[in-house]
Write a protein that holds these residues in place. Structure first.
Motif, PDB file in Angstrom:
ATOM      1  N   GLY A 127      36.467  14.853 -24.853  1.00 47.02           N
ATOM      2  CA  GLY A 127      35.856  14.961 -23.470  1.00 47.02           C
ATOM      3  C   GLY A 127      36.074  16.270 -22.764  1.00 47.02           C
ATOM      4  O   GLY A 127      36.593  17.172 -23.635  1.00 47.02           O
ATOM      5  N   GLU A 128      36.024  16.235 -21.537  1.00 48.75           N
ATOM      6  CA  GLU A 128      36.047  17.615 -20.926  1.00 48.75           C
ATOM      7  C   GLU A 128      36.842  17.064 -19.391  1.00 48.75           C
ATOM      8  O   GLU A 128      36.485  16.130 -18.866  1.00 48.75           O
ATOM      9  N   ILE A 129      37.914  17.863 -18.918  1.00 47.62           N
ATOM     10  CA  ILE A 129      38.269  17.438 -17.746  1.00 47.62           C
ATOM     11  C   ILE A 129      38.905  18.725 -17.030  1.00 47.62           C
ATOM     12  O   ILE A 129      39.119  19.640 -17.498  1.00 47.62           O
ATOM     13  N   THR A 130      39.013  18.612 -15.687  1.00 46.82           N
ATOM     14  CA  THR A 130      39.592  19.915 -14.982  1.00 46.82           C
ATOM     15  C   THR A 130      40.626  19.412 -14.150  1.00 46.82           C
ATOM     16  O   THR A 130      40.794  18.431 -13.448  1.00 46.82           O
ATOM     17  N   LEU A 131      41.603  20.499 -14.203  1.00 42.68           N
ATOM     18  CA  LEU A 131      42.826  20.184 -13.513  1.00 42.68           C
ATOM     19  C   LEU A 131      42.456  21.098 -12.164  1.00 42.68           C
ATOM     20  O   LEU A 131      42.251  22.165 -12.308  1.00 42.68           O
ATOM     21  N   VAL A 132      42.657  20.004 -11.181  1.00 43.71           N
ATOM     22  CA  VAL A 132      42.452  20.699  -9.635  1.00 43.71           C
ATOM     23  C   VAL A 132      43.815  20.765  -9.088  1.00 43.71           C
ATOM     24  O   VAL A 132      44.547  19.994  -8.975  1.00 43.71           O
ATOM     25  N   LEU A 133      43.877  22.334  -8.681  1.00 44.82           N
ATOM     26  CA  LEU A 133      45.455  22.296  -8.011  1.00 44.82           C
ATOM     27  C   LEU A 133      44.825  22.756  -6.780  1.00 44.82           C
ATOM     28  O   LEU A 133      43.860  23.037  -6.228  1.00 44.82           O
ATOM     29  N   GLU A 134      45.928  23.151  -5.631  1.00 45.61           N
ATOM     30  CA  GLU A 134      45.798  23.401  -4.242  1.00 45.61           C
ATOM     31  C   GLU A 134      45.119  24.693  -4.221  1.00 45.61           C
ATOM     32  O   GLU A 134      44.242  25.054  -3.172  1.00 45.61           O
ATOM     33  N   LYS A 135      45.320  25.780  -5.078  1.00 49.06           N
ATOM     34  CA  LYS A 135      44.980  27.012  -5.083  1.00 49.06           C
ATOM     35  C   LYS A 135      43.851  27.473  -6.201  1.00 49.06           C
ATOM     36  O   LYS A 135      43.054  28.362  -5.982  1.00 49.06           O
ATOM     37  N   GLU A 136      43.712  26.681  -7.293  1.00 53.74           N
ATOM     38  CA  GLU A 136      42.686  26.971  -8.229  1.00 53.74           C
ATOM     39  C   GLU A 136      42.500  25.808  -9.050  1.00 53.74           C
ATOM     40  O   GLU A 136      43.137  24.827  -9.009  1.00 53.74           O
ATOM     41  N   GLU A 137      41.543  25.998  -9.974  1.00 55.93           N
ATOM     42  CA  GLU A 137      41.266  24.935 -11.204  1.00 55.93           C
ATOM     43  C   GLU A 137      41.298  25.571 -12.549  1.00 55.93           C
ATOM     44  O   GLU A 137      40.901  26.855 -12.650  1.00 55.93           O
ATOM     45  N   ARG A 138      41.385  24.758 -13.632  1.00 55.72           N
ATOM     46  CA  ARG A 138      41.233  24.909 -14.719  1.00 55.72           C
ATOM     47  C   ARG A 138      40.447  24.058 -15.690  1.00 55.72           C
ATOM     48  O   ARG A 138      40.922  22.687 -15.349  1.00 55.72           O
ATOM     49  N   THR A 139      39.567  24.354 -16.483  1.00 54.33           N
ATOM     50  CA  THR A 139      38.797  23.322 -17.255  1.00 54.33           C
ATOM     51  C   THR A 139      39.350  23.177 -18.470  1.00 54.33           C
ATOM     52  O   THR A 139      39.527  24.252 -19.271  1.00 54.33           O
TER      53      THR A 139
END
Length: 174
Positions: A127-139
């Motif tokens: 699948g696909e997942i996005t890591l959400v952080l307070e200042k940025e994101e990474r897919t």
């Protein structure tokens, strides 16, 4: 429906010979978490005959221990019909069900934000997942990995299928 995870656990017998203790579907499920194994502080006993995967009851590993699990995150679109308040309430209930309500100090960026003092080794398997952080994101795409080091974060699936991830959580030792 979470996918079934086959778990093979080895052991040593009284004569020190290796064999299989468990070969079957991991059945300790906590919301979206499939618990495979947990260790505590101190020396590990490899001959105790105990299913340590069945001992896990919460999001975090025990003090000084480790936790090995799979987790599956459904697409965000499955919750699109909910209001922001309903999403926040659902996420709070979800974390409470994992005995992790205390791990949500700031959910202003996303209702699933959480923070623990653990070091987590996480691999996206499908699948696909996005890591959400307070200042940025990474897919992430399959086989990408994250070393999560005690930061406030959320996992958001913006894809069309469930995202399957594998994680090993390591206590900070305190």
């Amino acid at each position: 429906m979470l996918r079934q995870i086959r778990r093979i656990v080895t052991t040593n017998d009284a004569q020190g010979k290796s064999g299989v203790m468990i070969d079957g579907i991991a059945d300790n499920i906590i919301t979206v978490l499939t618990e495979c194994w947990i260790t505590g502080k101190g020396k590990v006993n490899h001959t105790d005959g105990i299913d340590h995967g069945a001992r896990s009851t919460q999001l975090e590993p025990p003090e000084g221990g480790t936790l090995f699990r799979y987790f599956e995150i459904p697409p965000e679109s499955e919750f699109a019909h909910l209001s922001d308040d309903e999403k926040r309430k659902a996420n709070a209930e979800w974390f409470a069900a994992m005995n992790g309500a205390h791990l949500q100090p700031d959910t202003s960026v996303h209702p699933a934000m959480h923070k623990s003092p653990t070091t987590d080794y996480i691999i996206l398997l499908s699948g696909e997942i996005t890591l959400v952080l307070e200042k940025e994101e990474r897919t992430l795409k399959p086989f990408d990995c994250v070393i999560q080091r005690g930061t406030n974060h959320a996992w958001v699936n913006r894809g069309k299928e469930n995202a399957l991830l594998m994680a090993v959580l390591v206590s900070d030792g305190s």
